[in-house]
Design an enzyme around this catalytic site. Sequence first.
Site, mmCIF file in Angstrom:
data_model
loop_
_atom_site.group_PDB
_atom_site.id
_atom_site.type_symbol
_atom_site.label_atom_id
_atom_site.label_comp_id
_atom_site.label_asym_id
_atom_site.label_seq_id
_atom_site.Cartn_x
_atom_site.Cartn_y
_atom_site.Cartn_z
ATOM 1 N N SER A 233 -14.237 66.406 47.545
ATOM 2 C CA SER A 233 -15.422 65.730 47.842
ATOM 3 C C SER A 233 -15.016 64.774 49.043
ATOM 4 C CB SER A 233 -15.141 64.521 46.430
ATOM 5 O OG SER A 233 -16.103 63.460 46.432
ATOM 6 N N SER B 290 -15.652 70.720 41.439
ATOM 7 C CA SER B 290 -15.551 69.367 42.004
ATOM 8 C C SER B 290 -16.290 69.080 43.598
ATOM 9 C CB SER B 290 -14.030 68.907 42.277
ATOM 10 O OG SER B 290 -13.323 69.510 43.132
ATOM 11 N N GLU C 144 -15.713 61.652 51.007
ATOM 12 C CA GLU C 144 -16.285 60.351 51.266
ATOM 13 C C GLU C 144 -16.030 59.773 52.540
ATOM 14 O OE1 GLU C 144 -13.965 61.503 48.706
ATOM 15 O OE2 GLU C 144 -15.264 61.133 47.146
#
Lengths: 381, 381, 381, 381
Positions: B285, B244, B287
Site C-alpha cells: 500500500s 492488499s 501512503e
Amino acid sequence: MEPRPRARELGIPLGRFRPGRWNAITDVEGVKVGHSTVIRGSGPLRPGKGPVRTGVTCILPGSRNVFAERVVGGGFVLNGAGEVSGMTQLLEWGLVETPIFLTNTLSVGAVGDAAVKWMVEQNPGIGLEHDVIIPLVGECDDSWLNDVAGRHVREQHVYEAIQTASDGPVAEGSVGGGTGMITCDFKAGIGTSSRKLPESMGGYTVGVLVMSNFGLMRQLRVGGLPLGEILEARYAGLPRRERSYGSIIAVLATDAPLATHQLDRLAKRAALGIGRVGSSAMHGSGEILVAFSTANRVPRESRKMVYRMKILLDARLDPLYEAVIEATEEAILNSLCAARDMDGVNGNLCRALPVEEVRELVARWQAAARSPPPAGPPRKE
Amino acid sequence: MEPRPRARELGIPLGRFRPGRWNAITDVEGVKVGHSTVIRGSGPLRPGKGPVRTGVTCILPGSRNVFAERVVGGGFVLNGAGEVSGMTQLLEWGLVETPIFLTNTLSVGAVGDAAVKWMVEQNPGIGLEHDVIIPLVGECDDSWLNDVAGRHVREQHVYEAIQTASDGPVAEGSVGGGTGMITCDFKAGIGTSSRKLPESMGGYTVGVLVMSNFGLMRQLRVGGLPLGEILEARYAGLPRRERSYGSIIAVLATDAPLATHQLDRLAKRAALGIGRVGSSAMHGSGEILVAFSTANRVPRESRKMVYRMKILLDARLDPLYEAVIEATEEAILNSLCAARDMDGVNGNLCRALPVEEVRELVARWQAAARSPPPAGPPRKE
Amino acid sequence: MEPRPRARELGIPLGRFRPGRWNAITDVEGVKVGHSTVIRGSGPLRPGKGPVRTGVTCILPGSRNVFAERVVGGGFVLNGAGEVSGMTQLLEWGLVETPIFLTNTLSVGAVGDAAVKWMVEQNPGIGLEHDVIIPLVGECDDSWLNDVAGRHVREQHVYEAIQTASDGPVAEGSVGGGTGMITCDFKAGIGTSSRKLPESMGGYTVGVLVMSNFGLMRQLRVGGLPLGEILEARYAGLPRRERSYGSIIAVLATDAPLATHQLDRLAKRAALGIGRVGSSAMHGSGEILVAFSTANRVPRESRKMVYRMKILLDARLDPLYEAVIEATEEAILNSLCAARDMDGVNGNLCRALPVEEVRELVARWQAAARSPPPAGPPRKE
Amino acid sequence: MEPRPRARELGIPLGRFRPGRWNAITDVEGVKVGHSTVIRGSGPLRPGKGPVRTGVTCILPGSRNVFAERVVGGGFVLNGAGEVSGMTQLLEWGLVETPIFLTNTLSVGAVGDAAVKWMVEQNPGIGLEHDVIIPLVGECDDSWLNDVAGRHVREQHVYEAIQTASDGPVAEGSVGGGTGMITCDFKAGIGTSSRKLPESMGGYTVGVLVMSNFGLMRQLRVGGLPLGEILEARYAGLPRRERSYGSIIAVLATDAPLATHQLDRLAKRAALGIGRVGSSAMHGSGEILVAFSTANRVPRESRKMVYRMKILLDARLDPLYEAVIEATEEAILNSLCAARDMDGVNGNLCRALPVEEVRELVARWQAAARSPPPAGPPRKE
C-alpha cells in the site's frame, strides 16, 4: 567518420581496478542496453515540430522478465531537481521490477505510458492476478538542442529501445536518451564503464551507465586534473547554454550479492564519482542514482515464508565503493569522449570535447608525475 | 437518489477544531478542485475495452499559474509502494509548481504527458527561457473494479479535470481519480475535510483531500471506535478484493506560513491521521503525502538576492498538527460516506459503507460515554 | 620549529573564490573556536593510562548564548558509521542551540555530560522554565595513536575548549579533537578554510572546519591531482593503521541567510568536497556534516505567531555550493599541511604530509598546464 | 500495595493477535531487560540535589555479547525532537552492536560514558584489534518530577541496569528510565507488550518496550476509544506540566528474519501505534523507534566474503505490521496502567491513570458493540 576514442585511450588515470570485457554496464551478466535516437530537422525552433535531438535508452536489468523475477535494487538522490518515476517504490521495496528508461524531462509521461503498455503485453496478469507496476523512467533536460516541449519521444521509440536492447558493446555519446545532452558545456550523452574486482576481492563486476548532462566547462576534472580551467581559457568564446538545467542519471549494476541498504550505499558512492568530474550538484541539476544487483532474484509469487539470500559481508564493501566511483567517473568521461559536435534548436551548436588536447594535457601530467622525486629519497620534514 | 451524509452528520467525534465553510480543501483560499470521471461498460473484463471505473482529479494549488508563482511545498512517504511523480523534486526544492493530479496507477504516464502539454500551452516559455517542469501525479490501484491495464484516462480527461476545477464544495466518493477506489473493503474514493484554527492560534485553515484506497474491513476505526471488527462480523460474506493493493494519496493545503521542512513535518502528521482510521500501511500500500502552503509565493524569476518570508514559529505548530490529523481522518471517512455501491470488472461489487449502522454504533458510544462516571467523583486509586 | 605552510602556500589550485581574512571558519562573524589538547606519555599501551593523544574542539556558532538565540542549522550524513549526538534533533528542528564539540569516539558521552553541565550553569532555566537540550558532539576514532578506551577527555577539557574559544586564526593539525587523527595515512586533525563570495553574488562568507581522519594514501587527491598514487609508491614502507576506521566531521558556517532545507543541501555539497580529496566514504568511515547560518536568529521564547526571515533565493545558491566544496577541500588539506609527525600508542608513528614534495609536484603540473596548447589554436575535431 | 492491572485486564480491545508468555519484549528469545531506579528526596527543587525521580533501563538485544555477535537493526524517527545516540550508525549499518539504554535527556552523556566503560571491560579489544563502538542511548525529559539538570544517573546505575537484566516478566511503570515519565498527563514510564503470530503466519514473536512520556490528557485513546476527552472533563483540575516536552522511545524486538530495510519499515508501523494512543507527535516531542531482529547474527570478524541470511518474504510482512501496532499500543497503555501516583520536584504530583474508570468505560463500549444491529439484517443502502 573516424571513431572517437574512449576515455582510457587518452591515457587518463582512471583508478586501480580493471574494466570488464566491454567496459560497459553490459559486463554484468544479463544486463542489456538499447537506444532509440530521434534526430529531425534543424534551424529555428518550431514548437512541436523541431528541431528534434532526443531519444530514449532502455536498460534491461538482468532478464527480460524482470516483472516475474525481480532483482534487488536501491538508489540515492544527490540533488533531487529531477525525476526517476518509480523511485519512491524502489527505495521502499528495494526491488527493480521493470526495465529502466532514460529520456528527456518532458517525455517521462509518454515513456511511462508506453512502458506500461509494453509491460502489460508481456505480462497480461498485471492488474488482474498480479499487482500493477510503476516503471522506472529517468530524465535530463535537453532543451538547448531539442524541442523538448514538443514531446517527440513516443510509444514506438520506447518499443524500439526495448527491442534493440542487447548485451555486448554499448553505443555512447549522442544516442538514445543522451542524444541532446551536454556536460561541462561539451556535447555528451550516454556513457558507460565497468570494473571487475580481483578474485581475492570476490571477482564481482560493477557497471555504470550514465545519461550525463551537468556542469560548467571550468568545473571539469579529468582523472582529477583540473582541465576545465584550462579549456575554459581556450574556449571562452564558445556558445553555451546559460541556465544550469543540467542533470545526470546514473544506473549501477552489479553481480555482487548486495542487500537493498547496501545498494543504497553503493549509489551514494556513485555520487562521489560524479563530484570527481567536477559536479557541484547545482540547484537546478538532478543527480539521481539507481542501483541493482543481479545476484539474488526475488520471485513475485512464492508460497514460501522465508528465502535465503546471499549477502556480501559489509567488511567487503570497500573495493566495490572504489570500483563504482571509478566506473562512474569513466562513464561520464566516455559520454564526453564519444559525442561529436551537434547543432540543434535555433542553430545552437554544442562542441565535442577536444580529445586531443585532453590527451596532450594528460600526457604532460603523466610525464611530470613520473619524474624522479625532487630531492632524492623522501625527506623527513 | 437520496444524498449520502458526510461523516460528521453521523455524529462521529472528529476532534476539537471546527471545519471551514465547505469542510473541504477548497476552504484554503485559492485552492480549486476538478474531477473527470470515466465510467463505461459492465460485465466481464475485456482488456483495453472495460469495464472502466476510473478518472482523474486535479488540485490547483492556490493559483492557476502556479508555474510562475510557485507555492512552498513538502511531503512525506509513509509507505512508498506507490507513486507521486515529481515527488523527488518537491522534497528537494520544497516548491509546488504544477497542479497536483490523482489517478489510477497505470495512467500516471498518460496523465503526466497531458499535464506537460497543458503546462506548455499555458506557459510557452517552458523549455526555452524557462526551466522544464515535472508534474505531480499520484496514483492508487483501482483494478478490482476498473480495467486498469486499459489505461483509459487520456488527455481529454486531464483537461476536463483542470478546466472544471473550482472552489466551493468538492464532489466526494466515486468521482475523478477516486472513481474505482475502495477503503477497508467498502466503496470509497475522494474525500476532503478542513479545519480552521481559532484566531488565538493564528486563525489558519488547513485542508486535506484524499484519494483513499487502503485497508481491510476489520481494521476500520471510526472516530477511534473499532467499528471494523463489528462490521466484519456482520459483512463477512461480502465479496472483496484479495490482494492488499490499496494505497492512499493525501494532499494537504494550508494558508499558515510554513517553511518546507515544516510542511514535511505537517505531512507526517497526516500519516498519523491515516493510521487512526485503521491503516497499518501494508506492504503493498502506497501512503504518500503532499503538502503546500499558499502563504508565501516564490517567484520563478527574480532579480533579487534575498526575499523575506513569513514563517510560523515552531512553537505554534502543535494546533496545526492536531488539525491535520483531524482533517485527514475526516476526509477518509467522508470518502467512505459519499461513495455508493459500485460494480465493475467481472461483476465485482463493492458495497457502500452502511452509514446508518455507523450512525447507530456511534450514538451508542456517545450515550455510554455521556453517562455519569461509574462511582460518583473520581476515585483516588 | 619552523612553521608549517598552509595548503594554498604550496601553490595548490583551490578554486575560484577567495578566502576570508583568516581563511578559517572564524571568518563568519561571531563564530569562535577553542581547543583542548591532551598529550601524555609514550611507548606501550597501558589501558586507561596512555599514551594519550586526543582532545576536544569547541565551535561556538555565532554567539556564546546560542541557547537563547538559536541559529538555523542543517546537516547531511554521507556515511553514518559515526556519531554526532544531537543530529536527530538538528535535522528535525533545523536549529543549532548548543556549541558543537569534536572529540574521539569513546569520549562522546563524557563530552556530552560536561557540555550539559556547562549549558545548565550558563542557563539555569534548563529543565525548569526552559526545555532541556541535546548537545552536538561529533567524533572520529584516534585509536592508532591514542588510548581511546581510556576515555581521557574529561570535564575540564571541555571547559577549557569552551573558555579558550576565540575568533581570529584557528590552530590546525594535531590540536583539540584532531590531536590523534590521520588522513590518507598522513598525520592530520583539525583544518579550516573559508570563502567570501564577490559582492555581486551576495558577498557572503562560508567557513568550514573539519576533524579529518579518513582515507588511504593512494586515494589522496590534492587540488584534483592524484598525488596519492605517487606518494604511495614513495612511502610504501611507512607504518600505517590497517583498519578503515577513519571518519570526518565537517562543520559549515555561513552568514548567508539560508533556511534549514537549504543548509541540508549545502552540507551535501561539502560531501562532494570530501570526495574530491579522495574519500570513497568507506564502510567504516563516518562522514557527517553539520551546517548553520548566523543570518537569522530564532528566539527560544517569543510571544509572536510569525516571524519574518530573510531567505536566499534558491537561484543564488550555486556560488555557495561551489564555495563550500572549495573550502571543504582546502580545510582537509590544511589539516594535513599543519600536522607534524606524531608517535603514539605502542610507538606507532604517523608521518606528516611531505609538503615540499607536494609543492614540487603541484609546480610541475602548473608548468605543464601553463604551456601553450599542443597544436596552436583549438582544433575542430 | 495492591497490584495494578495490566491494560488487557481492563477488557480493552487490543487487536487480533495473542501476546507471548509474558506479554513483554522478553518473549523474544534471548532479550533481557534491567532497570535501575533512582528516587531520592522530595519537596522544593534544590538543583543538583533533588528531588530525584529518574533512572536507566537496559535492553540486552539477544545475547550479552552483542558486540561480537551483532543483530540486524533498523529504526525510524517520527519526530526528531529527541535523541538516541548511535542512531546514525544504526540506520547506516543496520546493526545493533551494543545494549540499548533509556534514560533522561540530560543523562545521555553520562550513560553513554558508562556504557563505553562497560563495553570495553567486556571486550578489551575495543579500540585495539576491534573497532570502537557507539552505544545506543535514548532519552525522554522527566523534568516535571525530576531534578533533570542534576544529572543523577551515574555509572553505578548503568552497571546495575545491565547486571540485573533478565528474561521473564518486566517491571513496568515508574521504574528505570521511566521513573519520572508522564503520558497524556497521567503517570507512565516503562511499558511492554508482545505478540506471537500464528504458525500459519510464521509463528514469529514481536515485542515492544516503550519509555512513554508524550501527549495531553484529551488526546488519549484507549483501544481506539476517545477516553481522553471524557477524562479531561473529569480531571480538568489536576495539576499538569505545561510545556509539551514529552517524547517516547520505543524498542522493537522480533525473531522474524528481517533485513535492515524491513526493520526500518517495521519501526514506522510502531509510529502508527503511537498515533493510535493519541499522539500528534508534537513539535517538542521526540518519537524515536529502534528495531532489531534476533534471527540473523552478523559476526564482527569473518574470513568469509558472503554469508547466507534468512529473509522473510515481503509478502509476509503485513501480519508483523499489525502485530507491532498492537503491541506498541498495548505497551504504552501498560506503562500507564502500571504507574502509580508520584510526586516530585516542588511537590508536583502526577496522578495515575484511573484504571477503574477506564475499565468501566470500556465495558460500556463492549456492551454497546455487542448489542444486535439496530435494524435486523444488514440493510442494502
